[in-house]
Every structure is written in structure tokens, then in C-alpha cells.
Design an enzyme around this catalytic site. Structure first.
Site, PDB file in Angstrom:
ATOM      1  N   ASP A   4       0.827  -1.212   0.000  1.00  0.00           N
ATOM      2  CA  ASP A   4       0.000   0.000   0.000  1.00  0.00           C
ATOM      3  C   ASP A   4       0.854   1.252   0.000  1.00  0.00           C
ATOM      4  O   ASP A   4       2.058   1.214   0.230  1.00  0.00           O
ATOM      5  CB  ASP A   4      -0.905   0.007   1.239  1.00  0.00           C
ATOM      6  CG  ASP A   4      -2.096  -0.921   1.075  1.00  0.00           C
ATOM      7  OD1 ASP A   4      -2.368  -1.347  -0.059  1.00  0.00           O
ATOM      8  OD2 ASP A   4      -2.752  -1.211   2.087  1.00  0.00           O
ATOM      9  N   LYS A  18      -4.267   2.841  -2.736  1.00  0.00           N
ATOM     10  CA  LYS A  18      -5.028   3.103  -1.525  1.00  0.00           C
ATOM     11  C   LYS A  18      -4.754   4.469  -0.925  1.00  0.00           C
ATOM     12  O   LYS A  18      -4.787   4.629   0.278  1.00  0.00           O
ATOM     13  CB  LYS A  18      -4.783   2.028  -0.446  1.00  0.00           C
ATOM     14  CG  LYS A  18      -5.342   0.670  -0.760  1.00  0.00           C
ATOM     15  CD  LYS A  18      -6.830   0.664  -0.578  1.00  0.00           C
ATOM     16  CE  LYS A  18      -7.397  -0.732  -0.532  1.00  0.00           C
ATOM     17  NZ  LYS A  18      -7.107  -1.413   0.715  1.00  0.00           N
ATOM     18  N   MET A  78      -7.691   9.231   9.604  1.00  0.00           N
ATOM     19  CA  MET A  78      -8.353   9.731   8.393  1.00  0.00           C
ATOM     20  C   MET A  78      -9.367  10.832   8.728  1.00  0.00           C
ATOM     21  O   MET A  78     -10.420  10.919   8.097  1.00  0.00           O
ATOM     22  CB  MET A  78      -9.066   8.581   7.651  1.00  0.00           C
ATOM     23  CG  MET A  78      -8.131   7.481   7.212  1.00  0.00           C
ATOM     24  SD  MET A  78      -8.997   6.007   6.610  1.00  0.00           S
ATOM     25  CE  MET A  78      -9.478   5.231   8.139  1.00  0.00           C
TER      26      MET A  78
HETATM   27  C1  LIG Z   1      -6.368   3.500   5.927  1.00  0.00           C
HETATM   28  S1  LIG Z   1      -5.817   4.005   7.497  1.00  0.00           S
HETATM   29  C2  LIG Z   1      -4.733   2.664   7.862  1.00  0.00           C
HETATM   30  C3  LIG Z   1      -4.340   2.577   9.300  1.00  0.00           C
HETATM   31  C4  LIG Z   1      -3.319   1.481   9.558  1.00  0.00           C
HETATM   32  N1  LIG Z   1      -3.869   0.190   9.260  1.00  0.00           N
HETATM   33  C5  LIG Z   1      -2.777   1.510  10.966  1.00  0.00           C
HETATM   34  O1  LIG Z   1      -3.017   0.587  11.756  1.00  0.00           O
HETATM   35  O2  LIG Z   1      -2.050   2.454  11.279  1.00  0.00           O
HETATM   36  C6  LIG Z   1      -4.712   5.320   7.064  1.00  0.00           C
HETATM   37  C7  LIG Z   1      -4.678   6.394   8.133  1.00  0.00           C
HETATM   38  O3  LIG Z   1      -3.824   6.014   9.206  1.00  0.00           O
HETATM   39  C8  LIG Z   1      -3.206   7.157   9.734  1.00  0.00           C
HETATM   40  N2  LIG Z   1      -1.756   7.023   9.577  1.00  0.00           N
HETATM   41  C9  LIG Z   1      -1.092   5.950   9.141  1.00  0.00           C
HETATM   42  N3  LIG Z   1       0.230   6.142   9.187  1.00  0.00           N
HETATM   43  C10 LIG Z   1       0.413   7.402   9.663  1.00  0.00           C
HETATM   44  C11 LIG Z   1       1.555   8.204   9.957  1.00  0.00           C
HETATM   45  N4  LIG Z   1       2.792   7.747   9.788  1.00  0.00           N
HETATM   46  N5  LIG Z   1       1.358   9.449  10.448  1.00  0.00           N
HETATM   47  C12 LIG Z   1       0.109   9.933  10.653  1.00  0.00           C
HETATM   48  N6  LIG Z   1      -0.991   9.225  10.379  1.00  0.00           N
HETATM   49  C13 LIG Z   1      -0.857   7.971   9.917  1.00  0.00           C
HETATM   50  C14 LIG Z   1      -3.751   8.353   8.994  1.00  0.00           C
HETATM   51  O4  LIG Z   1      -4.894   8.826   9.686  1.00  0.00           O
HETATM   52  C15 LIG Z   1      -4.113   7.716   7.669  1.00  0.00           C
HETATM   53  O5  LIG Z   1      -5.052   8.500   6.971  1.00  0.00           O
END
Ligand SMILES: C[S@@+](CC[C@H](N)C(=O)[O-])C[C@H]1O[C@@H](n2cnc3c(N)ncnc32)[C@H](O)[C@@H]1O
Length: 271
Positions: free
Chosen positions: A38, A60, A175
Site C-alpha cells: 500500500d 489506496k 483519516m
Molecule cells: C487507511 S488508514 C490505515 C491505518 C493502519 N492500518 C494503521 O493501523 O495504522 C490510514 C490512516 O492512518 C493514519 N496514519 C497511518 N500512518 C500514519 C503516519 N505515519 N502518520 C500519521 N498518520 C498515519 C492516517 O490517519 C491515515 O489517513
């Protein structure tokens, strides 16, 4: 379960810093025939797959999918049925807003062997890198991880923000940066105190990490918060105040990346 004769490992890649991937996940990645990854997966992790492994970008980004979910499911099943070992590499944890459950469901329905390797979720790791514990004795005994991503034209909301407002001590929203004005208004309406501290953390755990701090009644419309494009984790609750004492990692943007021993980053990636 052996996946040697064809199967899929749904692997959490962690929140950004490649050193936060699990030992088990890395071991499987190093044996992959096919890697389907992803957008939020750090490219350095892809270098860990064998040189001959097929690398497939599944996209994604919000609203800009390279492959739609049914296509991804079909892809995983097809490669596994050809006897390949597929690593499905997903940001954070596969089962935290990662659609890992849907992919596992599709594999189970197709009779394909699979394994789930949990990952370090951004929901807890990104606040931690900003110096914010999601629970803290005497300050927060509960936290909820909630999606802020909903279609603006969707009738009603799948999340009852007014009820959530006072139901948990710490709210962690994934998100949700773009919907924050609407979410903050609903939380205030539900009785959350206007002075409740809020943190928006962008690209947490990476050298690009930046953090904006404010109050629930004003931060959503502040220019420094509005300009933060995804990925952003929003933390709402009194634990945000602990950052004043516990901030330890500031990312490259304000010069603190050097403060972090490089060997800690590289250690997990050495073979
Ligand atoms: C589709 S969700 C996936 C979450 C992922 N499965 C997890 O457990 O972290 C994607 C969201 O996770 C958050 N996110 C993931 N990595 C991030 C990072 N390094 N910094 C800030 N937000 C992050 C943001 O809100 C982003 O829009």
C-alpha cells in the site's frame, strides 16, 4: 500453517519508521515471491524482499485507488493458487482500518492458506512518537480509535460523535484531519469541554513528522492545522498535555532527527 506451497501473509508494516515492523513480518517479507503493498509502506521495506520478487503497488490513497478492493482480493488469490508465497504488506496493523478482514475473508472463501501478522498501528505509535501516551494513570483510563473518513454527502454518520464525546477519555481519529471541523462541532455539542487539548500529527514516526497542538474549540479552523494533508492522526484528550514533558522525537523539519541514534533505525533492517 505452511504457506510454502502457495499462500498469503497479511503483514502489518508498521506506521512509517521501517524499524517498527515486527521481526516475524520482516522474516516473511524476506521469503516473498510476490509483495502487494500500500501507499503508506516505507519504500525501504520493499528492498527487504528478495531481488526477484514481484512488487505490486495496490495504491489506496484516499479517493485514488490504483486497484479496487475486489481486484486486490482476486490478485492475492490468483498468485497464491499459482503456488506463490504472497506478502500483502499494509501500513500499520492490517486489521485497524486496513481492510485486512475483507482480504482474509476472500482468502478463506477461496480456500487459500493465510496468516495474519499484526503490525504496530499508527493509532498508538504516532501519538507515542509525539510524546502522547493514549492512556495515563490519573488522566486517561480509556481510549477509542475512530475513523473520521466519511462521505460528506452520506446521509447520517456511521460514528455517533455526540455520544462518543464524553464516553472515552482519549479519542484517536484516523483519516479525520479534513473532517475535523465537523467532528469537533459534534464533540462540543455532545458535551466535551472546549478547552480539551488536541494534537494533529502528520507523517508520525518518520523524519517528516510534524505536530500541531490546539484546543477543541479552535484548532480545526486554524491555518496551521488546515494545511496538514494526510496522513494525519488526531488525538483529543487531556493526555495531549503530557507532550510538554514527554516529546522526544520531533522529525527532521525542526532539526531533531539527528537526536535519534541512526543505529536504532537501521538495526531491524540488517540481515
Ligand atoms: C487507511 S488508514 C490505515 C491505518 C493502519 N492500518 C494503521 O493501523 O495504522 C490510514 C490512516 O492512518 C493514519 N496514519 C497511518 N500512518 C500514519 C503516519 N505515519 N502518520 C500519521 N498518520 C498515519 C492516517 O490517519 C491515515 O489517513
Amino acid at each position: 500453517m505452511s504457506l510454502a506451497g502457495g499462500g498469503v501473509a497479511l503483514v502489518g508494516a508498521g506506521p512509517g519508521d521501517p524499524g517498527l515492523m515486527t521481526v516475524r513480518g520482516l522474516a516473511l517479507l524476506r521469503r516473498a515471491d510476490v509483495v502487494v503493498y500500500d501507499r503508506l509502506v516505507d519504500p525501504r521495506l520493499l528492498d527487504e524482499a528478495p531481488p526477484g520478487a514481484l512488487r505490486i503497488f495496490a495504491g489506496k490513497a484516499s479517493g485514488a485507488h490504483v486497484l479496487e478492493q475486489p481486484d486486490i482480493n482476486t490478485l492475492l488469490v490468483r498468485h497464491a493458487r499459482r503456488g506463490r508465497f504472497v506478502v500483502r504488506l499494509k501500513g500499520g496493523d492490517p486489521f485497524v482500518f486496513g481492510r485486512g478482514g475483507e482480504e482474509a475473508d476472500a482468502l478463506a472463501a477461496a480456500g487459500v492458506a493465510f496468516e495474519i501478522i499484526p503490525g504496530v498501528s499508527s493509532a498508538v505509535a504516532v501519538p507515542a512518537y509525539a510524546g502522547i501516551p493514549v492512556t495515563h494513570r490519573g488522566t486517561a483510563s480509556s481510549f477509542a480509535v475512530v475513523t473520521g473518513h466519511e462521505d460528506d454527502d452520506k446521509a447520517g454518520s456511521a460514528v455517533d460523535w455526540t455520544r462518543l464525546a464524553t464516553a472515552v477519555d482519549t479519542l484517536v481519529i484516523l483519516m479525520g484531519a479534513r473532517s475535523l471541523p465537523r467532528i469537533a462541532a459534534a464533540l462540543l455539542q455532545g458535551g466535551r469541554a472546549p478547552e480539551t487539548p488536541v494534537a494533529l500529527i502528520r507523517w508520525g514516526t518518520t523524519d517528516a513528522q510534524e505536530t500541531v497542538i490546539g484546543r477543541l474549540d479552535e484548532v480545526a479552523t486554524r491555518p496551521d492545522a488546515v494545511r496538514l494533508a494526510p496522513p494525519v492522526v488526531v488525538v483529543i484528550g487531556d493526555v495531549v498535555g503530557l507532550r510538554e514533558r514527554l516529546a522526544w522525537f520531533a522529525g527532521q523539519s525542526d532539526g531533531a532527527a539527528e537526536a535519534r541514534p541512526p543505529q536504532l533505525r537501521e538495526l531491524a533492517l540488517q540481515r
